[in-house]
Scaffold this motif. Sequence first.
Motif, PDB file in Angstrom:
ATOM      1  N   TRP A 289     -22.899 -77.173  15.819  1.00 63.62           N
ATOM      2  CA  TRP A 289     -23.956 -76.158  15.721  1.00 63.62           C
ATOM      3  C   TRP A 289     -25.298 -76.664  16.258  1.00 63.62           C
ATOM      4  N   ASP A 290     -25.480 -77.979  16.313  1.00 61.97           N
ATOM      5  CA  ASP A 290     -26.729 -78.506  16.871  1.00 61.97           C
ATOM      6  C   ASP A 290     -26.823 -78.225  18.371  1.00 61.97           C
ATOM      7  N   THR A 291     -25.713 -78.382  19.073  1.00 63.64           N
ATOM      8  CA  THR A 291     -25.714 -78.157  20.532  1.00 63.64           C
ATOM      9  C   THR A 291     -25.129 -76.800  20.911  1.00 63.64           C
ATOM     10  N   HIS A 292     -24.640 -76.046  19.909  1.00 61.39           N
ATOM     11  CA  HIS A 292     -24.001 -74.750  20.156  1.00 61.39           C
ATOM     12  C   HIS A 292     -22.881 -74.875  21.195  1.00 61.39           C
ATOM     13  N   THR A 293     -21.992 -75.843  20.944  1.00 60.73           N
ATOM     14  CA  THR A 293     -20.859 -76.048  21.852  1.00 60.73           C
ATOM     15  C   THR A 293     -19.561 -76.170  21.055  1.00 60.73           C
ATOM     16  N   ILE A 294     -18.473 -75.866  21.733  1.00 57.30           N
ATOM     17  CA  ILE A 294     -17.121 -76.067  21.196  1.00 57.30           C
ATOM     18  C   ILE A 294     -16.392 -77.004  22.155  1.00 57.30           C
ATOM     19  N   THR A 295     -15.932 -78.116  21.653  1.00 55.74           N
ATOM     20  CA  THR A 295     -15.125 -79.038  22.436  1.00 55.74           C
ATOM     21  C   THR A 295     -13.678 -78.899  21.955  1.00 55.74           C
ATOM     22  N   TYR A 296     -12.749 -78.876  22.891  1.00 56.70           N
ATOM     23  CA  TYR A 296     -11.372 -78.576  22.483  1.00 56.70           C
ATOM     24  C   TYR A 296     -10.361 -79.290  23.376  1.00 56.70           C
ATOM     25  N   SER A 297      -9.139 -79.402  22.833  1.00 58.81           N
ATOM     26  CA  SER A 297      -8.012 -79.947  23.577  1.00 58.81           C
ATOM     27  C   SER A 297      -6.749 -79.338  22.982  1.00 58.81           C
ATOM     28  N   SER A 298      -5.779 -79.041  23.849  1.00 60.21           N
ATOM     29  CA  SER A 298      -4.559 -78.365  23.412  1.00 60.21           C
ATOM     30  C   SER A 298      -3.329 -79.137  23.840  1.00 60.21           C
ATOM     31  N   ALA A 299      -2.382 -79.271  22.912  1.00 60.35           N
ATOM     32  CA  ALA A 299      -1.082 -79.876  23.217  1.00 60.35           C
ATOM     33  C   ALA A 299      -0.034 -78.759  23.262  1.00 60.35           C
ATOM     34  N   GLY A 300      -0.023 -78.030  24.385  1.00 59.01           N
ATOM     35  CA  GLY A 300       0.977 -76.996  24.596  1.00 59.01           C
ATOM     36  C   GLY A 300       0.857 -75.783  23.707  1.00 59.01           C
ATOM     37  N   HIS A 301      -0.314 -75.574  23.095  1.00 59.89           N
ATOM     38  CA  HIS A 301      -0.486 -74.497  22.121  1.00 59.89           C
ATOM     39  C   HIS A 301      -1.182 -73.297  22.768  1.00 59.89           C
ATOM     40  N   PRO A 302      -0.942 -72.066  22.269  1.00 64.96           N
ATOM     41  CA  PRO A 302      -1.685 -70.908  22.788  1.00 64.96           C
ATOM     42  C   PRO A 302      -3.190 -71.134  22.674  1.00 64.96           C
ATOM     43  N   PRO A 303      -3.962 -70.667  23.645  1.00 67.73           N
ATOM     44  CA  PRO A 303      -5.394 -71.000  23.699  1.00 67.73           C
ATOM     45  C   PRO A 303      -6.212 -70.306  22.614  1.00 67.73           C
ATOM     46  N   PRO A 304      -7.178 -71.020  22.001  1.00 72.33           N
ATOM     47  CA  PRO A 304      -8.106 -70.358  21.082  1.00 72.33           C
ATOM     48  C   PRO A 304      -8.874 -69.248  21.805  1.00 72.33           C
ATOM     49  N   ALA A 305      -9.351 -68.295  21.042  1.00 74.48           N
ATOM     50  CA  ALA A 305     -10.133 -67.185  21.607  1.00 74.48           C
ATOM     51  C   ALA A 305     -11.563 -67.278  21.096  1.00 74.48           C
ATOM     52  N   LEU A 306     -12.526 -67.122  22.012  1.00 73.41           N
ATOM     53  CA  LEU A 306     -13.942 -67.092  21.651  1.00 73.41           C
ATOM     54  C   LEU A 306     -14.420 -65.658  21.809  1.00 73.41           C
ATOM     55  N   LEU A 307     -14.727 -65.036  20.669  1.00 72.09           N
ATOM     56  CA  LEU A 307     -15.213 -63.656  20.653  1.00 72.09           C
ATOM     57  C   LEU A 307     -16.736 -63.680  20.602  1.00 72.09           C
ATOM     58  N   ARG A 308     -17.380 -63.206  21.658  1.00 72.34           N
ATOM     59  CA  ARG A 308     -18.840 -63.204  21.718  1.00 72.34           C
ATOM     60  C   ARG A 308     -19.385 -61.923  21.096  1.00 72.34           C
ATOM     61  N   PRO A 309     -20.651 -61.910  20.675  1.00 72.13           N
ATOM     62  CA  PRO A 309     -21.214 -60.731  19.999  1.00 72.13           C
ATOM     63  C   PRO A 309     -21.134 -59.440  20.816  1.00 72.13           C
ATOM     64  N   ASP A 310     -21.135 -59.533  22.156  1.00 71.45           N
ATOM     65  CA  ASP A 310     -21.066 -58.321  22.976  1.00 71.45           C
ATOM     66  C   ASP A 310     -19.643 -57.814  23.169  1.00 71.45           C
ATOM     67  N   GLY A 311     -18.655 -58.485  22.537  1.00 69.94           N
ATOM     68  CA  GLY A 311     -17.263 -58.062  22.651  1.00 69.94           C
ATOM     69  C   GLY A 311     -16.476 -58.773  23.716  1.00 69.94           C
ATOM     70  N   THR A 312     -17.122 -59.617  24.493  1.00 67.33           N
ATOM     71  CA  THR A 312     -16.406 -60.393  25.505  1.00 67.33           C
ATOM     72  C   THR A 312     -15.499 -61.417  24.820  1.00 67.33           C
ATOM     73  N   VAL A 313     -14.269 -61.517  25.281  1.00 66.84           N
ATOM     74  CA  VAL A 313     -13.312 -62.482  24.724  1.00 66.84           C
ATOM     75  C   VAL A 313     -12.923 -63.471  25.822  1.00 66.84           C
ATOM     76  N   THR A 314     -13.119 -64.763  25.545  1.00 68.29           N
ATOM     77  CA  THR A 314     -12.734 -65.823  26.471  1.00 68.29           C
ATOM     78  C   THR A 314     -11.677 -66.697  25.820  1.00 68.29           C
ATOM     79  N   PHE A 315     -10.579 -66.935  26.537  1.00 69.10           N
ATOM     80  CA  PHE A 315      -9.554 -67.832  26.022  1.00 69.10           C
ATOM     81  C   PHE A 315      -9.837 -69.253  26.523  1.00 69.10           C
ATOM     82  N   LEU A 316      -9.866 -70.187  25.597  1.00 69.55           N
ATOM     83  CA  LEU A 316     -10.215 -71.574  25.900  1.00 69.55           C
ATOM     84  C   LEU A 316      -8.957 -72.291  26.392  1.00 69.55           C
TER      85      LEU A 316
END
Length: 408
Positions: A289-316
């Motif tokens: 929350w200090d840098t307002h960032t999400i760092t991520y890594s996936s081992a063959g898993h379905p991608p997390p979804a980032l839902l923004r306040p305007d309704g835009t959905v980005t799959f990580l």
Amino acid sequence: MTDAVIDYAGVFQALPGMVALLTPDLVYADANEEFLRQSGRTRDQVVGRYLFDVFPDNPNDPSASGMRNLAASLRRVLTTGERDAMALQRYDVQSPENPDEWEERYWSPVNAPVHGPDGDVVLLVHRVEEVTELIRARGRPEGSRTRVLEAELYTRAHELQDINERLRQAHAREREVALALQEAMLPAPADVGHHRAAVRYRPAVGSLNVCGDWYDLVDLPDDRIGVAVGDVVGHGLQAAGVMGLLRSALSAASRATDGPAEALEVLGLYARSVDGAENTTAVETCIDWDTHTITYSSAGHPPPALLRPDGTVTFLDQATDPPLGARPEHVPRPQATTSFTEGASLVLYTDGLIERRHEDIDTGLTRLANSLRRNRAADPEALADAVLAELLPPGGATDDTALVIVRL
């Protein structure tokens, strides 16, 4: 012939065997001519009526089990979406002219699903072979050796049916124990620090394919949290045990390593020593929350979804690697970072939420994005309930589902 239009309704009626179509509510949608002829019913007496109103059990036979067995088979098809072949059944048929008369009949049924565009079962194909004459040959002294063997086969089929029922009861007990173990090992629903979060776990319905999914939320220094979900290949008690080991290991690794990629590397090395952990999928995220960032890594898993306040959905999906233990040698895992604004939501889930038989995974991801967009104003608890209600089949999924939503 390739340019000819095939009259499939005509083909259905001309099929040489007994075939009927049932709705998921077990109402006859159609029946072919052979089905009507051998069952001694007219179309008006069958189509549009509930299956067991047309063919109830013989009330004069306390041991009658045909209705119960057929209902169980049809429920299995509806739940699993898979074909189910039944053992030979004695299923007496009521006389249409005299309701007090019942004819002893023997049937060999097979039930199969018809899937709709969304992967749900929309019709049941109920095919029946009439074997009454073969079974009656048991009582004829002059019956041939072949008929005697056929009668013996009938007896063995009923013995197998009894064994299958005992196995079903044993599986049900194992399922209950596995679910209790799963519930004990997963963390209780709670916010992380002062950040709002919602977690859900929904076991598969009518199946032992449960207890391999997990979620975890970990407080980290400097106003950060780690959020992870994973899915063990397997089911039942073994999967629950492996799940508990991997969840605890990843929870510890996320506290001791420098980011999600390193945490998954540690988990992958550990998984090599755990029987049943091969090909487990997992995704680890770190929200800062200090840098307002999400760092991520996936081992063959379905991608997390980032839902923004305007309704835009980005799959990580910019840091995806094979599942745990899929590579024979150790290779550093990828890691990616994305920014977020206040009021966004991070959504992690397992494949039971989005995957359906006979459907491309992109269809499930689109369905999830649309649901998140429609319900973006809801708080995490209400959003989680809405997503599950809209994405899981009405009767429940055939794979268990874990879901985590964090308001950023």
